[in-house]
Scaffold this active site. Structure first.
Site, PDB file in Angstrom:
ATOM      1  N   PHE A  49     -19.282 -31.441  34.636  1.00  0.00           N
ATOM      2  CA  PHE A  49     -18.445 -31.656  35.806  1.00  0.00           C
ATOM      3  C   PHE A  49     -18.369 -30.357  36.601  1.00  0.00           C
ATOM      4  CE2 PHE A  49     -17.199 -34.950  32.912  1.00  0.00           C
ATOM      5  CZ  PHE A  49     -16.849 -36.027  33.717  1.00  0.00           C
ATOM      6  N   VAL A  53     -16.338 -29.233  39.698  1.00  0.00           N
ATOM      7  CA  VAL A  53     -15.289 -29.561  40.665  1.00  0.00           C
ATOM      8  C   VAL A  53     -14.536 -28.287  41.055  1.00  0.00           C
ATOM      9  CG1 VAL A  53     -15.004 -31.903  39.803  1.00  0.00           C
ATOM     10  CG2 VAL A  53     -13.603 -30.076  38.849  1.00  0.00           C
ATOM     11  N   GLY A  54     -14.054 -28.281  42.287  1.00  0.00           N
ATOM     12  CA  GLY A  54     -13.241 -27.164  42.745  1.00  0.00           C
ATOM     13  C   GLY A  54     -13.940 -25.821  42.592  1.00  0.00           C
ATOM     14  N   TYR A 106     -14.986 -24.390  40.039  1.00  0.00           N
ATOM     15  CA  TYR A 106     -16.002 -24.323  38.982  1.00  0.00           C
ATOM     16  C   TYR A 106     -17.423 -24.354  39.540  1.00  0.00           C
ATOM     17  CZ  TYR A 106     -12.516 -24.597  35.325  1.00  0.00           C
ATOM     18  OH  TYR A 106     -11.457 -24.313  34.499  1.00  0.00           O
ATOM     19  N   ASP A 157     -18.678 -24.061  32.903  1.00  0.00           N
ATOM     20  CA  ASP A 157     -18.414 -22.613  32.924  1.00  0.00           C
ATOM     21  C   ASP A 157     -18.915 -21.953  31.645  1.00  0.00           C
ATOM     22  OD1 ASP A 157     -16.509 -23.840  31.344  1.00  0.00           O
ATOM     23  OD2 ASP A 157     -14.903 -22.441  31.875  1.00  0.00           O
ATOM     24  N   HIS A 163     -14.550 -25.351  16.857  1.00  0.00           N
ATOM     25  CA  HIS A 163     -13.865 -24.390  17.725  1.00  0.00           C
ATOM     26  C   HIS A 163     -14.026 -22.989  17.129  1.00  0.00           C
ATOM     27  CE1 HIS A 163     -10.758 -22.398  20.032  1.00  0.00           C
ATOM     28  NE2 HIS A 163     -10.560 -23.501  20.748  1.00  0.00           N
ATOM     29  N   GLU A 219      -8.921 -32.577  24.753  1.00  0.00           N
ATOM     30  CA  GLU A 219      -9.351 -32.113  23.435  1.00  0.00           C
ATOM     31  C   GLU A 219      -8.541 -32.756  22.313  1.00  0.00           C
ATOM     32  OE1 GLU A 219     -11.212 -27.980  22.965  1.00  0.00           O
ATOM     33  OE2 GLU A 219      -9.190 -27.744  22.143  1.00  0.00           O
TER      34      GLU A 219
END
Length: 350
Positions: free
Chosen positions: A111, A113-114, A116, A204, A224, A294
Protein backbone atom coordinates in the site's frame (compact mmCIF):
# COMPACT_ATOMS: atom_id res chain seq x y z
CA UNK A 1 66.59 -47.15 58.04
CA UNK A 2 63.28 -46.12 56.50
CA UNK A 3 60.57 -44.96 58.85
CA UNK A 4 57.93 -46.92 56.96
CA UNK A 5 59.54 -49.90 55.34
CA UNK A 6 57.58 -51.14 52.31
CA UNK A 7 57.93 -54.50 50.75
CA UNK A 8 57.99 -54.15 46.97
CA UNK A 9 57.14 -57.23 45.01
CA UNK A 10 59.99 -58.66 43.00
CA UNK A 11 59.63 -58.95 39.23
CA UNK A 12 57.25 -57.19 36.82
CA UNK A 13 54.09 -55.46 38.20
CA UNK A 14 50.86 -57.10 37.08
CA UNK A 15 47.71 -55.04 36.40
CA UNK A 16 44.42 -56.86 36.51
CA UNK A 17 41.62 -56.18 34.02
CA UNK A 18 39.55 -54.64 36.79
CA UNK A 19 42.33 -52.21 37.67
CA UNK A 20 42.76 -51.26 34.00
CA UNK A 21 39.00 -50.60 33.70
CA UNK A 22 39.09 -48.49 36.86
CA UNK A 23 42.02 -46.39 35.59
CA UNK A 24 40.27 -45.76 32.25
CA UNK A 25 37.01 -44.83 33.95
CA UNK A 26 38.77 -42.32 36.25
CA UNK A 27 40.56 -40.79 33.24
CA UNK A 28 37.24 -40.46 31.40
CA UNK A 29 35.68 -38.70 34.40
CA UNK A 30 38.59 -36.26 34.59
CA UNK A 31 38.33 -35.33 30.88
CA UNK A 32 34.54 -35.02 31.11
CA UNK A 33 34.77 -32.72 34.14
CA UNK A 34 37.33 -30.44 32.45
CA UNK A 35 35.22 -30.13 29.27
CA UNK A 36 32.04 -29.34 31.19
CA UNK A 37 33.83 -26.77 33.27
CA UNK A 38 35.08 -25.06 30.12
CA UNK A 39 31.48 -24.76 28.87
CA UNK A 40 30.50 -22.61 31.83
CA UNK A 41 32.71 -19.65 30.85
CA UNK A 42 32.50 -17.17 27.98
CA UNK A 43 28.80 -17.70 27.29
CA UNK A 44 27.47 -14.72 25.33
CA UNK A 45 23.96 -13.37 25.44
CA UNK A 46 22.04 -14.03 22.22
CA UNK A 47 19.71 -11.05 22.49
CA UNK A 48 20.53 -7.31 22.56
CA UNK A 49 18.06 -6.79 25.39
CA UNK A 50 20.92 -7.72 27.73
CA UNK A 51 22.78 -4.61 26.55
CA UNK A 52 19.85 -2.47 27.60
CA UNK A 53 20.00 -4.12 31.00
CA UNK A 54 23.69 -3.31 31.37
CA UNK A 55 24.95 -6.86 30.82
CA UNK A 56 27.93 -6.85 28.48
CA UNK A 57 28.74 -9.72 26.19
CA UNK A 58 31.46 -12.16 27.13
CA UNK A 59 32.04 -10.67 30.60
CA UNK A 60 29.93 -12.97 32.66
CA UNK A 61 29.69 -16.65 33.34
CA UNK A 62 26.71 -18.86 33.72
CA UNK A 63 26.15 -21.98 35.71
CA UNK A 64 25.95 -25.45 34.20
CA UNK A 65 22.19 -25.64 34.52
CA UNK A 66 21.72 -22.48 32.42
CA UNK A 67 24.06 -23.76 29.72
CA UNK A 68 22.12 -27.02 29.44
CA UNK A 69 18.77 -25.22 29.34
CA UNK A 70 19.78 -22.55 26.82
CA UNK A 71 17.53 -22.25 23.77
CA UNK A 72 19.40 -22.50 20.43
CA UNK A 73 19.96 -19.08 18.88
CA UNK A 74 18.63 -20.18 15.50
CA UNK A 75 15.98 -22.91 15.94
CA UNK A 76 15.04 -24.51 12.63
CA UNK A 77 11.56 -25.74 13.49
CA UNK A 78 8.48 -24.52 15.34
CA UNK A 79 6.86 -26.52 18.17
CA UNK A 80 4.23 -27.79 15.69
CA UNK A 81 6.80 -28.91 13.11
CA UNK A 82 6.71 -26.04 10.60
CA UNK A 83 10.00 -24.84 9.15
CA UNK A 84 11.52 -21.77 10.82
CA UNK A 85 13.39 -20.13 7.97
CA UNK A 86 16.90 -18.72 8.14
CA UNK A 87 18.17 -17.70 4.71
CA UNK A 88 21.54 -19.44 4.83
CA UNK A 89 20.45 -22.68 6.49
CA UNK A 90 20.90 -25.96 4.63
CA UNK A 91 17.14 -26.36 4.27
CA UNK A 92 16.86 -22.93 2.68
CA UNK A 93 19.71 -23.58 0.27
CA UNK A 94 18.11 -26.91 -0.69
CA UNK A 95 14.67 -25.32 -1.16
CA UNK A 96 16.03 -22.57 -3.38
CA UNK A 97 17.76 -25.15 -5.57
CA UNK A 98 14.60 -27.26 -5.65
CA UNK A 99 12.27 -24.44 -6.74
CA UNK A 100 14.59 -22.26 -8.83
CA UNK A 101 13.64 -23.83 -12.15
CA UNK A 102 9.92 -24.35 -11.57
CA UNK A 103 8.72 -21.07 -13.06
CA UNK A 104 6.81 -19.90 -9.99
CA UNK A 105 4.86 -16.64 -10.29
CA UNK A 106 4.79 -14.55 -7.10
CA UNK A 107 2.98 -11.34 -6.28
CA UNK A 108 4.29 -8.66 -3.94
CA UNK A 109 1.52 -6.35 -2.74
CA UNK A 110 2.09 -3.03 -0.95
CA UNK A 111 0.00 0.00 0.00
CA UNK A 112 1.36 3.41 -1.02
CA UNK A 113 -0.81 6.08 0.56
CA UNK A 114 -0.18 9.60 1.78
CA UNK A 115 3.40 10.35 2.83
CA UNK A 116 4.42 6.70 2.31
CA UNK A 117 4.89 7.53 -1.38
CA UNK A 118 8.43 8.67 -0.51
CA UNK A 119 9.46 5.05 0.14
CA UNK A 120 8.21 3.49 -3.09
CA UNK A 121 11.31 3.87 -5.30
CA UNK A 122 13.66 2.59 -2.64
CA UNK A 123 11.30 -0.33 -2.05
CA UNK A 124 10.97 -1.26 -5.74
CA UNK A 125 14.65 -0.87 -6.62
CA UNK A 126 15.71 -3.06 -3.70
CA UNK A 127 13.06 -5.68 -4.55
CA UNK A 128 14.35 -5.77 -8.12
CA UNK A 129 17.78 -6.65 -6.77
CA UNK A 130 16.97 -9.03 -3.94
CA UNK A 131 13.39 -10.34 -4.02
CA UNK A 132 13.15 -13.74 -5.74
CA UNK A 133 15.87 -12.99 -8.29
CA UNK A 134 15.28 -14.84 -11.55
CA UNK A 135 11.62 -15.56 -10.79
CA UNK A 136 8.47 -14.10 -12.32
CA UNK A 137 7.23 -11.34 -10.00
CA UNK A 138 4.28 -8.95 -10.22
CA UNK A 139 4.19 -5.87 -7.98
CA UNK A 140 0.70 -4.80 -6.93
CA UNK A 141 0.79 -1.20 -5.70
CA UNK A 142 -2.44 0.00 -4.07
CA UNK A 143 -2.31 3.77 -3.96
CA UNK A 144 -4.30 6.96 -3.59
CA UNK A 145 -1.71 8.85 -5.67
CA UNK A 146 -0.64 7.03 -8.83
CA UNK A 147 1.24 10.12 -10.03
CA UNK A 148 3.88 9.44 -7.35
CA UNK A 149 5.00 6.48 -9.46
CA UNK A 150 5.94 8.72 -12.41
CA UNK A 151 8.31 8.34 -14.08
CA UNK A 152 7.87 4.57 -13.74
CA UNK A 153 10.63 2.51 -12.16
CA UNK A 154 12.53 0.44 -14.71
CA UNK A 155 11.83 -3.25 -14.10
CA UNK A 156 13.87 -6.24 -15.14
CA UNK A 157 12.81 -9.18 -17.33
CA UNK A 158 9.96 -11.30 -15.91
CA UNK A 159 8.94 -8.34 -13.72
CA UNK A 160 5.82 -6.25 -14.06
CA UNK A 161 3.77 -3.82 -12.01
CA UNK A 162 0.04 -3.25 -11.61
CA UNK A 163 -1.17 -0.01 -10.05
CA UNK A 164 -4.53 -0.22 -8.30
CA UNK A 165 -6.22 3.04 -7.30
CA UNK A 166 -7.93 3.22 -3.92
CA UNK A 167 -9.76 6.01 -2.10
CA UNK A 168 -7.69 8.39 -0.02
CA UNK A 169 -7.19 7.08 3.50
CA UNK A 170 -5.69 9.84 5.67
CA UNK A 171 -4.09 8.62 8.87
CA UNK A 172 -2.40 5.30 9.56
CA UNK A 173 -5.19 4.02 11.78
CA UNK A 174 -7.77 4.22 8.98
CA UNK A 175 -5.46 2.36 6.61
CA UNK A 176 -4.67 -0.27 9.25
CA UNK A 177 -8.36 -1.05 9.63
CA UNK A 178 -9.06 -0.98 5.89
CA UNK A 179 -6.01 -2.88 4.71
CA UNK A 180 -7.38 -6.38 5.28
CA UNK A 181 -10.64 -5.46 3.53
CA UNK A 182 -8.77 -3.94 0.58
CA UNK A 183 -6.45 -6.95 0.43
CA UNK A 184 -9.39 -9.37 0.23
CA UNK A 185 -11.15 -7.25 -2.41
CA UNK A 186 -7.98 -6.95 -4.52
CA UNK A 187 -7.36 -10.70 -4.47
CA UNK A 188 -10.97 -11.38 -5.44
CA UNK A 189 -11.42 -8.69 -8.11
CA UNK A 190 -7.94 -8.15 -9.57
CA UNK A 191 -5.39 -10.82 -8.72
CA UNK A 192 -7.45 -14.01 -8.83
CA UNK A 193 -5.29 -16.81 -10.19
CA UNK A 194 -2.69 -14.56 -11.84
CA UNK A 195 -0.01 -15.61 -9.36
CA UNK A 196 0.83 -18.74 -7.37
CA UNK A 197 1.98 -17.00 -4.20
CA UNK A 198 1.18 -13.56 -2.82
CA UNK A 199 2.93 -11.58 -0.09
CA UNK A 200 1.65 -8.46 1.62
CA UNK A 201 4.46 -6.14 2.68
CA UNK A 202 4.81 -2.67 4.17
CA UNK A 203 6.19 -0.28 1.58
CA UNK A 204 8.45 1.58 4.02
CA UNK A 205 10.91 -1.30 3.88
CA UNK A 206 14.07 -2.06 1.93
CA UNK A 207 15.48 -5.41 0.81
CA UNK A 208 19.16 -5.49 1.74
CA UNK A 209 20.03 -9.16 1.10
CA UNK A 210 18.60 -11.98 -1.05
CA UNK A 211 15.10 -13.21 -0.24
CA UNK A 212 14.57 -16.34 -2.29
CA UNK A 213 12.33 -19.36 -2.74
CA UNK A 214 12.92 -20.43 0.86
CA UNK A 215 10.04 -18.10 1.88
CA UNK A 216 7.43 -19.88 -0.23
CA UNK A 217 4.83 -21.87 1.69
CA UNK A 218 1.08 -22.41 2.03
CA UNK A 219 0.70 -19.88 4.88
CA UNK A 220 3.72 -17.74 5.74
CA UNK A 221 4.22 -15.47 8.77
CA UNK A 222 7.22 -13.50 10.01
CA UNK A 223 8.49 -13.28 13.59
CA UNK A 224 8.57 -9.84 15.18
CA UNK A 225 12.28 -8.94 15.61
CA UNK A 226 11.90 -7.24 18.99
CA UNK A 227 9.92 -10.12 20.49
CA UNK A 228 11.77 -13.14 19.12
CA UNK A 229 13.21 -15.13 22.02
CA UNK A 230 11.30 -13.09 24.58
CA UNK A 231 8.96 -14.68 27.16
CA UNK A 232 5.30 -15.21 26.23
CA UNK A 233 4.08 -12.65 28.78
CA UNK A 234 5.90 -9.87 26.89
CA UNK A 235 3.87 -10.38 23.70
CA UNK A 236 1.45 -7.47 23.07
CA UNK A 237 -1.55 -9.66 22.25
CA UNK A 238 -4.99 -8.10 22.57
CA UNK A 239 -6.14 -8.46 26.20
CA UNK A 240 -9.56 -6.82 25.91
CA UNK A 241 -12.01 -9.71 26.12
CA UNK A 242 -14.69 -7.82 24.18
CA UNK A 243 -12.43 -7.70 21.12
CA UNK A 244 -12.51 -10.37 18.42
CA UNK A 245 -8.70 -10.23 18.51
CA UNK A 246 -8.58 -11.27 22.19
CA UNK A 247 -5.87 -13.81 23.06
CA UNK A 248 -6.04 -15.78 26.30
CA UNK A 249 -2.98 -16.20 28.54
CA UNK A 250 -2.50 -19.83 27.53
CA UNK A 251 -2.55 -19.09 23.78
CA UNK A 252 0.15 -18.09 21.34
CA UNK A 253 3.57 -19.55 20.54
CA UNK A 254 5.06 -16.50 18.81
CA UNK A 255 4.23 -12.89 18.09
CA UNK A 256 4.15 -12.11 14.36
CA UNK A 257 4.76 -8.81 12.61
CA UNK A 258 2.40 -7.40 10.00
CA UNK A 259 5.36 -6.10 7.98
CA UNK A 260 5.46 -9.28 5.83
CA UNK A 261 3.07 -12.22 5.51
CA UNK A 262 1.65 -14.28 2.67
CA UNK A 263 1.50 -17.71 1.07
CA UNK A 264 -0.69 -19.34 -1.53
CA UNK A 265 -3.21 -16.87 -2.95
CA UNK A 266 -6.11 -18.95 -1.64
CA UNK A 267 -4.65 -19.02 1.88
CA UNK A 268 -3.96 -15.28 1.94
CA UNK A 269 -7.49 -14.58 0.70
CA UNK A 270 -8.93 -16.70 3.51
CA UNK A 271 -6.75 -14.87 6.06
CA UNK A 272 -7.76 -11.44 4.76
CA UNK A 273 -11.47 -12.30 4.70
CA UNK A 274 -11.52 -13.66 8.26
CA UNK A 275 -9.51 -10.74 9.64
CA UNK A 276 -11.78 -8.31 7.78
CA UNK A 277 -14.86 -9.83 9.39
CA UNK A 278 -13.27 -9.66 12.85
CA UNK A 279 -12.35 -6.01 12.34
CA UNK A 280 -15.85 -5.10 11.10
CA UNK A 281 -17.38 -6.94 14.04
CA UNK A 282 -15.27 -4.95 16.50
CA UNK A 283 -16.05 -1.68 14.74
CA UNK A 284 -19.76 -2.42 15.01
CA UNK A 285 -19.31 -2.97 18.74
CA UNK A 286 -17.21 0.13 19.24
CA UNK A 287 -14.08 -1.86 20.12
CA UNK A 288 -10.54 -0.81 19.15
CA UNK A 289 -7.85 -3.49 19.19
CA UNK A 290 -4.61 -2.18 20.69
CA UNK A 291 -2.37 -3.48 17.93
CA UNK A 292 -4.77 -2.58 15.11
CA UNK A 293 -4.36 -4.88 12.08
CA UNK A 294 -1.49 -6.79 13.70
CA UNK A 295 -3.73 -7.89 16.58
CA UNK A 296 -6.18 -9.58 14.20
CA UNK A 297 -3.36 -11.12 12.21
CA UNK A 298 -1.94 -12.73 15.35
CA UNK A 299 -5.40 -13.94 16.40
CA UNK A 300 -5.82 -15.63 13.02
CA UNK A 301 -2.36 -17.22 13.10
CA UNK A 302 -3.03 -18.73 16.53
CA UNK A 303 -6.13 -20.45 15.14
CA UNK A 304 -4.45 -21.31 11.82
CA UNK A 305 -0.80 -21.97 12.49
CA UNK A 306 1.48 -21.01 9.60
CA UNK A 307 3.15 -23.76 7.60
CA UNK A 308 6.25 -21.62 7.14
CA UNK A 309 7.61 -19.18 9.74
CA UNK A 310 10.20 -16.63 8.64
CA UNK A 311 12.89 -15.65 11.14
CA UNK A 312 13.49 -11.98 12.06
CA UNK A 313 15.98 -11.83 9.17
CA UNK A 314 12.90 -11.08 7.04
CA UNK A 315 11.66 -8.17 9.16
CA UNK A 316 14.36 -6.31 11.02
CA UNK A 317 15.45 -2.89 12.20
CA UNK A 318 18.28 -1.74 14.41
CA UNK A 319 17.00 -1.12 17.92
CA UNK A 320 17.99 -1.96 21.48
CA UNK A 321 15.50 -4.85 21.54
CA UNK A 322 15.81 -6.24 18.00
CA UNK A 323 17.09 -9.81 17.94
CA UNK A 324 20.55 -10.55 16.61
CA UNK A 325 20.25 -12.23 13.22
CA UNK A 326 22.92 -13.74 10.96
CA UNK A 327 21.83 -11.70 7.90
CA UNK A 328 19.21 -8.93 7.93
CA UNK A 329 17.31 -9.26 4.65
CA UNK A 330 14.34 -6.92 4.83
CA UNK A 331 14.75 -3.76 6.91
CA UNK A 332 11.88 -1.56 8.07
CA UNK A 333 12.91 2.02 7.32
CA UNK A 334 9.85 3.36 9.11
CA UNK A 335 10.55 1.47 12.34
CA UNK A 336 14.24 2.28 11.99
CA UNK A 337 13.50 5.99 11.75
CA UNK A 338 11.37 5.82 14.90
CA UNK A 339 14.42 4.52 16.80
CA UNK A 340 16.76 7.34 15.65
CA UNK A 341 17.41 10.80 17.04
CA UNK A 342 16.76 13.88 14.88
CA UNK A 343 20.34 14.15 13.60
CA UNK A 344 20.48 10.54 12.49
CA UNK A 345 17.03 10.80 10.93
CA UNK A 346 18.38 13.38 8.49
CA UNK A 347 21.43 11.21 7.79
CA UNK A 348 19.16 8.18 7.22
CA UNK A 349 16.83 10.24 4.98
CA UNK A 350 13.78 9.50 7.09
Amino acid sequence: MALFPLKMPAGPIRVTRFQMFLYCFLLFLLIYFLQRRKATVGVQSSHPVFHALGMERGRGTTDLVNVNAAVPQTPLETPWGAQLVWGDSRKSVHRRAQLAQQGIHTGLLAFMVGTYAKFVRRFLSSAETYFLPGQLVTYYILTDNARALEPPTELGPNRRMKVISIAELPGWEKLAYRRMILLAETIKDTIGNDVDYLFCVDIDQEFVAPVGEEILGDLVATLHPELFGMPRNSFPFEIEKDSSAYVAENEGDYYYTSELYGGLVSELYRLARVCSMLILQDQANGVLAKGLEESYLNRYLINHRPTCVLSPEYSWWDSALAADVPVPRLVSLGRQCEALDEEKKEEFKC
